[in-house]
Each structure stands twice: as structure tokens, then as C-alpha cells.
Design a protein around this motif. Structure first.
Motif, mmCIF file in Angstrom:
data_model
loop_
_atom_site.group_PDB
_atom_site.id
_atom_site.type_symbol
_atom_site.label_atom_id
_atom_site.label_comp_id
_atom_site.label_asym_id
_atom_site.label_seq_id
_atom_site.Cartn_x
_atom_site.Cartn_y
_atom_site.Cartn_z
ATOM 1 N N ALA A 15 -10.977 -0.516 -0.777
ATOM 2 C CA ALA A 15 -11.390 0.551 -1.452
ATOM 3 C C ALA A 15 -10.492 2.077 -0.408
ATOM 4 C CB ALA A 15 -12.591 1.435 -1.450
ATOM 5 N N LYS A 16 -10.167 1.861 0.983
ATOM 6 C CA LYS A 16 -9.262 2.525 1.540
ATOM 7 C C LYS A 16 -8.698 2.846 1.506
ATOM 8 C CE LYS A 16 -7.555 1.752 6.213
ATOM 9 N NZ LYS A 16 -7.866 0.824 7.444
ATOM 10 N N TRP A 17 -7.875 1.718 1.242
ATOM 11 C CA TRP A 17 -6.137 1.292 0.821
ATOM 12 C C TRP A 17 -6.156 1.952 -0.600
ATOM 13 C CZ3 TRP A 17 -3.111 0.697 4.744
ATOM 14 C CH2 TRP A 17 -3.377 0.646 5.903
ATOM 15 N N ASN A 18 -6.770 1.513 -1.543
ATOM 16 C CA ASN A 18 -6.329 2.187 -3.346
ATOM 17 C C ASN A 18 -6.367 4.086 -2.647
ATOM 18 O OD1 ASN A 18 -6.221 -0.027 -4.902
ATOM 19 N ND2 ASN A 18 -7.888 -0.366 -5.076
ATOM 20 N N GLN A 19 -7.658 4.578 -1.954
ATOM 21 C CA GLN A 19 -7.314 6.076 -1.436
ATOM 22 C C GLN A 19 -5.859 6.429 -1.217
ATOM 23 O OE1 GLN A 19 -11.033 7.236 0.452
ATOM 24 N NE2 GLN A 19 -10.243 9.076 -0.295
ATOM 25 N N ILE A 76 -3.602 0.357 -6.631
ATOM 26 C CA ILE A 76 -2.748 0.807 -7.156
ATOM 27 C C ILE A 76 -1.738 1.034 -6.635
ATOM 28 C CG2 ILE A 76 -2.800 3.384 -6.473
ATOM 29 C CD1 ILE A 76 -5.218 3.063 -7.789
ATOM 30 N N ALA A 77 -1.041 0.651 -4.868
ATOM 31 C CA ALA A 77 0.160 0.033 -4.837
ATOM 32 C C ALA A 77 0.595 0.316 -5.591
ATOM 33 C CB ALA A 77 -0.416 -0.758 -3.149
ATOM 34 N N ILE A 78 0.458 -1.977 -6.146
ATOM 35 C CA ILE A 78 1.270 -3.207 -6.462
ATOM 36 C C ILE A 78 1.872 -1.648 -8.117
ATOM 37 C CG2 ILE A 78 0.924 -4.588 -7.585
ATOM 38 C CD1 ILE A 78 1.773 -5.225 -4.794
ATOM 39 N N ASP A 79 0.560 -1.494 -8.418
ATOM 40 C CA ASP A 79 1.000 -1.542 -9.835
ATOM 41 C C ASP A 79 2.136 0.126 -9.818
ATOM 42 O OD1 ASP A 79 -1.151 -1.903 -11.052
ATOM 43 O OD2 ASP A 79 -2.386 -0.844 -11.311
ATOM 44 N N LYS A 80 2.243 1.061 -8.583
ATOM 45 C CA LYS A 80 3.528 2.127 -9.263
ATOM 46 C C LYS A 80 4.357 1.224 -7.999
ATOM 47 C CE LYS A 80 0.745 5.940 -6.664
ATOM 48 N NZ LYS A 80 0.810 6.936 -6.141
ATOM 49 N N LEU A 81 4.044 0.109 -7.124
ATOM 50 C CA LEU A 81 5.580 -0.495 -7.058
ATOM 51 C C LEU A 81 6.354 -1.094 -8.131
ATOM 52 C CD1 LEU A 81 8.236 -1.517 -5.081
ATOM 53 C CD2 LEU A 81 5.813 -3.125 -3.647
ATOM 54 N N GLN A 82 5.401 -1.725 -8.890
ATOM 55 C CA GLN A 82 6.070 -1.999 -10.028
ATOM 56 C C GLN A 82 6.873 -1.521 -10.920
ATOM 57 O OE1 GLN A 82 5.860 -5.982 -10.290
ATOM 58 N NE2 GLN A 82 7.236 -5.324 -11.744
ATOM 59 N N GLN A 83 6.157 -0.192 -11.007
ATOM 60 C CA GLN A 83 6.674 0.509 -12.669
ATOM 61 C C GLN A 83 7.933 1.380 -11.999
ATOM 62 O OE1 GLN A 83 3.965 3.827 -13.040
ATOM 63 N NE2 GLN A 83 2.309 2.350 -13.642
ATOM 64 N N LEU A 84 7.875 1.147 -10.245
ATOM 65 C CA LEU A 84 9.375 1.875 -9.966
ATOM 66 C C LEU A 84 10.499 0.436 -9.900
ATOM 67 C CD1 LEU A 84 10.616 4.141 -8.057
ATOM 68 C CD2 LEU A 84 9.851 3.300 -6.080
ATOM 69 N N ALA A 85 9.755 -0.937 -9.446
ATOM 70 C CA ALA A 85 11.035 -1.439 -9.976
ATOM 71 C C ALA A 85 11.784 -1.824 -11.369
ATOM 72 C CB ALA A 85 10.424 -2.937 -8.796
ATOM 73 N N GLU A 86 10.980 -1.618 -11.870
ATOM 74 C CA GLU A 86 10.955 -1.801 -13.581
ATOM 75 C C GLU A 86 12.274 -0.342 -14.167
ATOM 76 O OE1 GLU A 86 7.524 -2.386 -15.892
ATOM 77 O OE2 GLU A 86 7.238 -3.859 -14.716
#
Length: 198
Positions: A15-19, A76-86
Motif C-alpha cells: 500500500a505504501k509503495w502503491n501510493q 501500480i508500478a508494474i502496470d505502468k512499467l508493462q504499459q510503457l514497455a509494450e
């Protein structure tokens, strides 16, 4: 697209890192341990960035042609990163994984990168996960603080020369730790980095 697979939605650390990553507007650039030593990267192979956050290192490694995995606790970080990589059509697979609950398979990676993260108990598993002649790129904060960047808890700060001892089973190729010598506004301060080979 790899879906987030958080197994612990009530994990306070998640939760901390997601925020934090929800509010982030841009990807951090790759760390100095990577950018200073691009000439040491393998020409091909499988790379892993542990505790990747928004994945600046993973993006650089994938951009250099390595088949790259990026793991982090924050979905949250993983979703952002995957979208950018794609979007950039990079060979990168981002996965939401709590590394402290997930085992690294022995001899799986030609390169492992860790920056800004210190969990000493994981060091033997990181070493074991490197293939023969595999490379470790590691950079994180030290107790020799020149300014207030990085964690305040000494549990997450390296003692002088500690990276070399934590990964003493590897052969050092590059080690950098500048302490409080010379012009303090220049160089790599508050951190140490190591590139080493199995």
C-alpha cells in the motif's frame, strides 16, 4: 499484457509503495551502476531487475537487447512499467512479486540488477540465481551520508565496503564508494555500487 498478481492486497508495504508510484509522473532514469558501465553488459541473455519500482533500469536493459524481467511488490508500478514497455516494443515482462515470499531459481539469469533496495538475507539467493559468468549490477545507499537522500533506518544502509563482503563469492569488476572525499557536491555520494561476475 501481464496482469498484476498481488497475493497480499492488505500488505502495508504494498500500500505504501502503491501510493508513491500512483503519484509518480515519470520513470526514473537508469542508475549510475548501469549507465556508467554499459560496456560491461552481456550482448544477449536474460536479465532481472529486482525491486524495480517504475523500472528505469529494466527499460535500459531491455533497450540494450536483453530479455528482461522486472519484479516489484507494487502492482501500480508494474502496470505502468508493462504499459510503457509494450508501447516501446521492448522485450520486457513486468511481474508483481513479493521477492521475500518468492524463490529465485538457481542459474536463471545472465544479469541481475538491484538498486535502492537492501535485504541482506536475499544475497545468497541472488548469487545462486546467476548463471555461470553471470553479472550482478548493484547500487544502494550507505551509512556515510553526505546529504539526507535515501533511507534513515540503518537496517537499509550499507556499512563501508559491505557490498564487497555481501557478494564476496563473486569477482568484482567495478566498485565505487566515494565517502566524504573531495568535492562533496560532485560524484556518487550517499551510495555505493558494485558490478561483479559469478
Amino acid at each position: 499484457m501481464v496482469k498484476s498478481n498481488s497475493a497480499q492486497p492488505n500488505n502495508p508495504q504494498q500500500a505504501k509503495w502503491n501510493q508513491r508510484y500512483q503519484q509518480a509522473e515519470r520513470i526514473n532514469p537508469a542508475a549510475r551502476v548501469i549507465t556508467d558501465n554499459l560496456h560491461l553488459l552481456p550482448l544477449q541473455g536474460n536479465a532481472l531487475e529486482l525491486a524495480c519500482g517504475l523500472g528505469g533500469n529494466a527499460l535500459e536493459l531491455a533497450g540494450q537487447g536483453l530479455n528482461t524481467q522486472a519484479w516489484d511488490l507494487s502492482n501500480i508500478a508494474i502496470d505502468k512499467l508493462q504499459q510503457l514497455a509494450e508501447l516501446q516494443q521492448l522485450p520486457l515482462q513486468a511481474r508483481c512479486i513479493d521477492i521475500q515470499q518468492h524463490s529465485l531459481s538457481p542459474e536463471s539469469f545472465d544479469l541481475i540488477c538491484v538498486t535502492g533496495f537492501l535485504e541482506r538475507s536475499l544475497c545468497p539467493a541472488i548469487i545462486a540465481a546467476l548463471k555461470p559468468s553471470g553479472l550482478l549490477f548493484y547500487q544502494t545507499f550507505t551509512r556515510a551520508k553526505i546529504n539526507q537522500s535515501g533511507p534513515s533506518n540503518p537496517q537499509f544502509l550499507l556499512q563501508q565496503g559491505e557490498l564487497l563482503s555481501l557478494f564476496g563469492a563473486l569477482t568484482p569488476l567495478v566498485y565505487r564508494e566515494e565517502l566524504d572525499s573531495g568535492k562533496l557536491e560532485q560524484g556518487l555520494r550517499n551510495q555505493a555500487y558494485l558490478v561483479a561476475r559469478k
